[in-house]
Design a protein around this motif. Structure first.
Motif, PDB file in Angstrom:
ATOM      1  N   ASN A 178     -46.687 -21.329 -49.084  1.00  0.00           N
ATOM      2  CA  ASN A 178     -47.613 -22.380 -48.724  1.00  0.00           C
ATOM      3  C   ASN A 178     -47.566 -22.640 -47.227  1.00  0.00           C
ATOM      4  O   ASN A 178     -46.537 -22.489 -46.569  1.00  0.00           O
ATOM      5  CB  ASN A 178     -47.263 -23.677 -49.466  1.00  0.00           C
ATOM      6  CG  ASN A 178     -47.447 -23.529 -50.962  1.00  0.00           C
ATOM      7  OD1 ASN A 178     -48.123 -22.621 -51.419  1.00  0.00           O
ATOM      8  ND2 ASN A 178     -46.836 -24.426 -51.706  1.00  0.00           N
ATOM      9  N   GLN A 179     -48.708 -23.090 -46.671  1.00  0.00           N
ATOM     10  CA  GLN A 179     -48.771 -23.345 -45.244  1.00  0.00           C
ATOM     11  C   GLN A 179     -47.738 -24.387 -44.816  1.00  0.00           C
ATOM     12  O   GLN A 179     -47.182 -24.312 -43.730  1.00  0.00           O
ATOM     13  CB  GLN A 179     -50.176 -23.806 -44.863  1.00  0.00           C
ATOM     14  CG  GLN A 179     -51.210 -22.683 -44.924  1.00  0.00           C
ATOM     15  CD  GLN A 179     -52.562 -23.146 -44.429  1.00  0.00           C
ATOM     16  OE1 GLN A 179     -52.798 -24.335 -44.249  1.00  0.00           O
ATOM     17  NE2 GLN A 179     -53.451 -22.200 -44.197  1.00  0.00           N
ATOM     18  N   GLN A 180     -47.483 -25.372 -45.675  1.00  0.00           N
ATOM     19  CA  GLN A 180     -46.538 -26.417 -45.332  1.00  0.00           C
ATOM     20  C   GLN A 180     -45.115 -25.884 -45.189  1.00  0.00           C
ATOM     21  O   GLN A 180     -44.241 -26.555 -44.667  1.00  0.00           O
ATOM     22  CB  GLN A 180     -46.567 -27.518 -46.393  1.00  0.00           C
ATOM     23  CG  GLN A 180     -46.174 -27.016 -47.778  1.00  0.00           C
ATOM     24  CD  GLN A 180     -46.230 -28.114 -48.812  1.00  0.00           C
ATOM     25  OE1 GLN A 180     -45.854 -29.243 -48.549  1.00  0.00           O
ATOM     26  NE2 GLN A 180     -46.720 -27.798 -49.985  1.00  0.00           N
ATOM     27  N   HIS A 181     -44.883 -24.646 -45.643  1.00  0.00           N
ATOM     28  CA  HIS A 181     -43.548 -24.071 -45.581  1.00  0.00           C
ATOM     29  C   HIS A 181     -43.421 -22.998 -44.505  1.00  0.00           C
ATOM     30  O   HIS A 181     -42.393 -22.340 -44.421  1.00  0.00           O
ATOM     31  CB  HIS A 181     -43.181 -23.450 -46.939  1.00  0.00           C
ATOM     32  CG  HIS A 181     -43.075 -24.455 -48.038  1.00  0.00           C
ATOM     33  ND1 HIS A 181     -43.271 -24.113 -49.355  1.00  0.00           N
ATOM     34  CD2 HIS A 181     -42.809 -25.789 -48.012  1.00  0.00           C
ATOM     35  CE1 HIS A 181     -43.110 -25.200 -50.106  1.00  0.00           C
ATOM     36  NE2 HIS A 181     -42.841 -26.215 -49.313  1.00  0.00           N
ATOM     37  N   GLU A 182     -44.467 -22.802 -43.698  1.00  0.00           N
ATOM     38  CA  GLU A 182     -44.467 -21.705 -42.735  1.00  0.00           C
ATOM     39  C   GLU A 182     -43.274 -21.757 -41.788  1.00  0.00           C
ATOM     40  O   GLU A 182     -42.741 -20.743 -41.382  1.00  0.00           O
ATOM     41  CB  GLU A 182     -45.773 -21.714 -41.942  1.00  0.00           C
ATOM     42  CG  GLU A 182     -46.962 -21.174 -42.754  1.00  0.00           C
ATOM     43  CD  GLU A 182     -48.235 -21.151 -41.937  1.00  0.00           C
ATOM     44  OE1 GLU A 182     -48.209 -21.692 -40.805  1.00  0.00           O
ATOM     45  OE2 GLU A 182     -49.235 -20.606 -42.405  1.00  0.00           O
ATOM     46  N   HIS A 183     -42.855 -22.958 -41.394  1.00  0.00           N
ATOM     47  CA  HIS A 183     -41.795 -23.085 -40.400  1.00  0.00           C
ATOM     48  C   HIS A 183     -40.540 -23.702 -40.989  1.00  0.00           C
ATOM     49  O   HIS A 183     -39.678 -24.190 -40.267  1.00  0.00           O
ATOM     50  CB  HIS A 183     -42.296 -23.921 -39.216  1.00  0.00           C
ATOM     51  CG  HIS A 183     -43.562 -23.388 -38.599  1.00  0.00           C
ATOM     52  ND1 HIS A 183     -43.606 -22.177 -37.937  1.00  0.00           N
ATOM     53  CD2 HIS A 183     -44.820 -23.886 -38.566  1.00  0.00           C
ATOM     54  CE1 HIS A 183     -44.844 -21.954 -37.510  1.00  0.00           C
ATOM     55  NE2 HIS A 183     -45.601 -22.966 -37.879  1.00  0.00           N
ATOM     56  N   VAL A 184     -40.441 -23.678 -42.331  1.00  0.00           N
ATOM     57  CA  VAL A 184     -39.269 -24.212 -43.005  1.00  0.00           C
ATOM     58  C   VAL A 184     -38.455 -23.051 -43.552  1.00  0.00           C
ATOM     59  O   VAL A 184     -38.988 -22.182 -44.241  1.00  0.00           O
ATOM     60  CB  VAL A 184     -39.666 -25.160 -44.156  1.00  0.00           C
ATOM     61  CG1 VAL A 184     -38.421 -25.669 -44.872  1.00  0.00           C
ATOM     62  CG2 VAL A 184     -40.487 -26.325 -43.616  1.00  0.00           C
ATOM     63  N   HIS A 185     -37.182 -23.010 -43.242  1.00  0.00           N
ATOM     64  CA  HIS A 185     -36.334 -21.925 -43.707  1.00  0.00           C
ATOM     65  C   HIS A 185     -35.026 -22.504 -44.241  1.00  0.00           C
ATOM     66  O   HIS A 185     -34.462 -23.434 -43.657  1.00  0.00           O
ATOM     67  CB  HIS A 185     -36.034 -20.943 -42.577  1.00  0.00           C
ATOM     68  CG  HIS A 185     -37.262 -20.338 -41.968  1.00  0.00           C
ATOM     69  ND1 HIS A 185     -37.988 -19.346 -42.585  1.00  0.00           N
ATOM     70  CD2 HIS A 185     -37.898 -20.613 -40.804  1.00  0.00           C
ATOM     71  CE1 HIS A 185     -39.023 -19.024 -41.815  1.00  0.00           C
ATOM     72  NE2 HIS A 185     -38.996 -19.780 -40.730  1.00  0.00           N
TER      73      HIS A 185
END
Length: 237
Positions: free
Chosen positions: A2-9
């Motif tokens: 999901n786009q909301q997770h693009e920068h979450v790792h």
């Protein structure tokens, strides 16, 4: 993803983030150690098959059939077991259900009938996770089965309700069978209702799991085994 997770790792040492909660890779290793595997898994004859989730569970490390791709897939598959347990624990807590016991440390072989009906991931989740079993039981109990549906099942599946005498004589349930050749509706009604409630509960569990894991963020190498974004994905129907 999901786009909301693009920068979450997930942080170092985590296999996934579940609603911001870090899930340790050690739990995945525990699942891999707890779940028995048979020689030949990963060649198309794996017993953990169904629902297209991962029809061929890869063989264990050290097997003569092991490949790097298979090992990666097995780890992704085990990650799904761990994540489903975490999600089920959260759901039980939110619903005010009795806190379940920790996951089992040693898991017996999962019956192939369960795999056929539930799929490899869900079948093992239910064997591994007390939280998942608690949630499934809760969902089953909430299913209302109309009497009309029970009667319809009885009428459509007459072959299942032949008497012992009718079976011995080879009576055709859809031919010239008489009423006396069938078990009375009132005698089998409760059993049918139970089967329909179980099936409805399983559908509710599948729907819940699909929605619940939609926002999970996976570490590299721990994605869903059927995720087409990685080269080893396996998602056949």
């Amino acid at each position: 993803m999901n786009q909301q997770h693009e920068h979450v790792h997930p942080p170092e040492g985590a296999c996934a983030l579940v609603h911001g909660e870090s899930v340790s890779r050690d739990q995945v290793d525990e699942v891999l150690a707890a779940i028995p595997v048979r020689e030949g898994w990963g060649r198309g004859d794996a017993p953990l098959q169904g629902r297209g989730e991962l029809r061929d569970q890869p063989p264990p490390a050290g097997s003569r059939n092991t490949t790097l791709s298979a090992e990666r897939q097995r780890r992704r598959w085990a990650t799904q077991i761990v994540v489903a347990d975490v999600l089920a624990r959260r759901e039980c807590e939110e619903r005010g259900l009795k806190p379940p016991e920790p996951p089992v440390r040693a898991l017996p072989a999962v019956p192939e009938a369960d795999v056929a009906g539930l799929g490899s991931i869900v079948a093992v989740v239910l064997a591994y996770s007390a939280a998942a079993r608690t949630l499934l039981g809760h969902l089953e109990g909430r299913q209302a089965i109309p009497e009309a549906a029970v009667w319809e099942y009885y009428e459509r599946n007459r072959d299942r309700f032949l008497t012992v005498a009718a079976l011995r004589t080879g009576v055709d349930p859809f031919g010239d069978a008489a009423d006396a050749d069938f078990l009375p509706y009132e005698q089998v009604k409760a059993g049918i209702e139970g089967e329909l409630r179980q099936a409805a509960g399983r559908r509710a569990f599948f729907s819940w799991l699909d929605l619940a894991r939609a926002d999970v963020v996976y570490a590299h190498g721990h994605e869903h085994p059927g995720d087409p974004s990685h080269p080893d994905h396996e998602h056949r129907h």
